[in-house]
Design a protein around this motif. Structure first.
Motif, PDB file in Angstrom:
ATOM      1  N   ARG A  64       3.674  -3.365   4.099  1.00 42.36           N
ATOM      2  CA  ARG A  64       3.354  -4.738   3.711  1.00 42.36           C
ATOM      3  C   ARG A  64       2.390  -5.398   4.694  1.00 42.36           C
ATOM      4  N   VAL A  65       2.582  -5.150   5.983  1.00 41.65           N
ATOM      5  CA  VAL A  65       1.659  -5.696   6.985  1.00 41.65           C
ATOM      6  C   VAL A  65       0.249  -5.164   6.751  1.00 41.65           C
ATOM      7  N   GLU A  66       0.135  -3.886   6.454  1.00 43.30           N
ATOM      8  CA  GLU A  66      -1.175  -3.276   6.201  1.00 43.30           C
ATOM      9  C   GLU A  66      -1.868  -3.934   5.009  1.00 43.30           C
ATOM     10  N   ILE A  67      -1.128  -4.131   3.926  1.00 38.78           N
ATOM     11  CA  ILE A  67      -1.723  -4.724   2.728  1.00 38.78           C
ATOM     12  C   ILE A  67      -2.090  -6.191   2.969  1.00 38.78           C
ATOM     13  N   LEU A  68      -1.250  -6.923   3.672  1.00 39.53           N
ATOM     14  CA  LEU A  68      -1.566  -8.325   3.978  1.00 39.53           C
ATOM     15  C   LEU A  68      -2.842  -8.423   4.808  1.00 39.53           C
ATOM     16  N   GLU A  69      -3.009  -7.549   5.784  1.00 43.10           N
ATOM     17  CA  GLU A  69      -4.204  -7.588   6.617  1.00 43.10           C
ATOM     18  C   GLU A  69      -5.462  -7.316   5.787  1.00 43.10           C
ATOM     19  N   ILE A  70      -5.395  -6.361   4.876  1.00 48.18           N
ATOM     20  CA  ILE A  70      -6.544  -6.079   4.006  1.00 48.18           C
ATOM     21  C   ILE A  70      -6.850  -7.275   3.117  1.00 48.18           C
ATOM     22  N   THR A  71      -5.814  -7.865   2.539  1.00 51.48           N
ATOM     23  CA  THR A  71      -6.010  -8.987   1.620  1.00 51.48           C
ATOM     24  C   THR A  71      -6.614 -10.194   2.332  1.00 51.48           C
TER      25      THR A  71
ATOM     26  N   GLN B 163       0.017  -6.642 -12.364  1.00 55.28           N
ATOM     27  CA  GLN B 163       0.031  -5.581 -11.378  1.00 55.28           C
ATOM     28  C   GLN B 163      -1.395  -5.070 -11.156  1.00 55.28           C
ATOM     29  N   ILE B 164      -1.751  -4.921  -9.889  1.00 59.49           N
ATOM     30  CA  ILE B 164      -3.101  -4.495  -9.525  1.00 59.49           C
ATOM     31  C   ILE B 164      -3.032  -3.159  -8.796  1.00 59.49           C
ATOM     32  N   ASP B 165      -3.900  -2.247  -9.182  1.00 62.99           N
ATOM     33  CA  ASP B 165      -3.993  -0.947  -8.528  1.00 62.99           C
ATOM     34  C   ASP B 165      -4.828  -1.094  -7.258  1.00 62.99           C
ATOM     35  N   ILE B 166      -4.200  -0.992  -6.095  1.00 57.19           N
ATOM     36  CA  ILE B 166      -4.926  -1.188  -4.838  1.00 57.19           C
ATOM     37  C   ILE B 166      -5.757   0.037  -4.453  1.00 57.19           C
ATOM     38  N   LYS B 167      -5.657   1.125  -5.214  1.00 56.55           N
ATOM     39  CA  LYS B 167      -6.537   2.272  -4.981  1.00 56.55           C
ATOM     40  C   LYS B 167      -7.930   2.016  -5.533  1.00 56.55           C
ATOM     41  N   ASN B 168      -8.022   0.996  -6.373  1.00 58.38           N
ATOM     42  CA  ASN B 168      -9.318   0.577  -6.894  1.00 58.38           C
ATOM     43  C   ASN B 168     -10.081  -0.147  -5.782  1.00 58.38           C
ATOM     44  N   ARG B 169     -11.286   0.297  -5.458  1.00 57.58           N
ATOM     45  CA  ARG B 169     -12.039  -0.289  -4.360  1.00 57.58           C
ATOM     46  C   ARG B 169     -12.335  -1.771  -4.564  1.00 57.58           C
ATOM     47  N   ASP B 170     -12.358  -2.213  -5.818  1.00 56.62           N
ATOM     48  CA  ASP B 170     -12.687  -3.606  -6.123  1.00 56.62           C
ATOM     49  C   ASP B 170     -11.446  -4.458  -6.345  1.00 56.62           C
ATOM     50  N   PHE B 171     -10.293  -4.023  -5.841  1.00 55.24           N
ATOM     51  CA  PHE B 171      -9.073  -4.770  -6.157  1.00 55.24           C
ATOM     52  C   PHE B 171      -9.091  -6.174  -5.568  1.00 55.24           C
ATOM     53  N   LEU B 172      -9.760  -6.379  -4.427  1.00 58.83           N
ATOM     54  CA  LEU B 172      -9.823  -7.727  -3.855  1.00 58.83           C
ATOM     55  C   LEU B 172     -10.659  -8.665  -4.725  1.00 58.83           C
TER      56      LEU B 172
END
Length: 319
Positions: A184-191, A263-272
């Protein structure tokens, strides 16, 4: 027209084994669906001799002893609301999708074993298991604990939120209130590289969490780890009560609550970029999610009958 219900037995949610702040969503769900079907549920730290007692799973050696002693002395039994994903597959017990003793930063292996052992110790005094909505699935629970029925409490109706957000004036694009894990920390930092994300420093009470959720345009759901299979049903419902839609990053859940969030696929490079677009349409997404929830709940109640029969039979044998 007011719905007519015959006389209902008294039903009591005995919450002695939990801090109130940790189970507020489960209490809301339970009381709402009971009231919807004509019951007048009560909630308290002590059991009631004149009611059918329901408890929420999460037993330790000490709390399971309290339950067993009460049931032996009173001649009563309880129904248990199940909260953890426990399955019995190929004669093995699985918890959270993995075999027992799995190492993770969400629940220590010793805690896993203690909870399941304590639940089994209480089995002679359990009338049945309740599932809130359709999660957890409890695959083959009847084989693991023979003779204990598993019954569903359907999704309750949700009142429309009183908060009418001025979306552009909110301080955060996204809020997240779950417990912190490495993933979760990893995903929050990316977001946070593209969006404003707020998460509290520690655990919040229900009222404080709701205020916090209303400070963002959308509520985030992030799984505990990469292979976590399920949405947080309670998080999605709590967000809807606050007037917010939920966006889940990295899940592919097909349970009923998936119909009520994105639901969003975070493997998609454009998810942000996809997430940024959703933030810009927060009000629209809430309305769609709220409407989808009530359509889902209505359909679910047609195929998952409220367990009046269990409660009536239980009352005949105990009250």
């Amino acid at each position: 027209m007011t719905a007519y219900f015959p006389a209902r037995p008294s039903v009591h949610l005995w919450i002695y084994n939990h801090p109130l702040s940790g189970i507020s969503d489960q209490i809301d769900f339970f009381c709402a669906i009971m009231q919807q079907y004509g019951y007048k549920p009560s909630v308290g730290r002590n059991p009631r001799h004149d009611a059918l007692n329901v408890v929420i799973e999460n037993f330790s050696d000490a709390t399971s002893d309290i339950l067993r002693q009460y049931c032996r002395e009173s001649g009563k039994r309880v129904c248990v609301i199940m909260t953890e994903h426990i399955d019995f597959i190929d004669n093995e017990i699985y918890i959270h999708g993995d075999m027992m003793w799995n190492q993770n930063d969400y629940m220590h292996p010793a805690t896993q074993v203690s909870r399941i052992r304590s639940l089994m110790d209480c089995a002679p005094y359990i009338r049945g298991f309740f599932v809130l909505g359709d999660l957890p699935e409890l695959l083959n629970m009847g084989m693991m604990l023979p003779g204990i029925t598993v019954r569903t409490l359907p999704f309750p109706q949700l009142p429309p939120p009183s908060d009418h957000a001025e979306w552009a004036e909110l301080p955060a694009d996204l809020v997240f209130t779950g417990a912190v894990t490495r993933f979760r920390v990893e995903i929050l930092e990316i977001t946070r590289t593209k969006l404003t994300v707020h998460n509290p420093d520690g655990f919040l009470s229900r009222k404080a969490r709701d205020r916090f959720s209303r400070s963002g345009r959308l509520v985030l759901n992030i799984p505990q780890r990469t292979d976590w299979k399920w949405l947080s049903l309670m998080r999605v419902m709590a967000a809807l009560r606050c007037g917010r839609a939920t966006v889940s990053l990295g899940t592919r859940d097909r349970s009923e609550i998936a119909k009520c969030c994105i639901q969003i696929d975070i493997k998609n490079r454009d998810f942000l970029a996809e997430l940024q677009d959703m933030v810009s349409r927060s009000g629209e997404l809430f309305k769609k999610s709220f409407d989808n929830y009530h359509a889902m709940a209505a359909d679910f109640q047609l195929t998952h009958i409220f367990p009046d029969d269990l409660l009536d039979y239980w009352a005949i044998t105990e009250l």
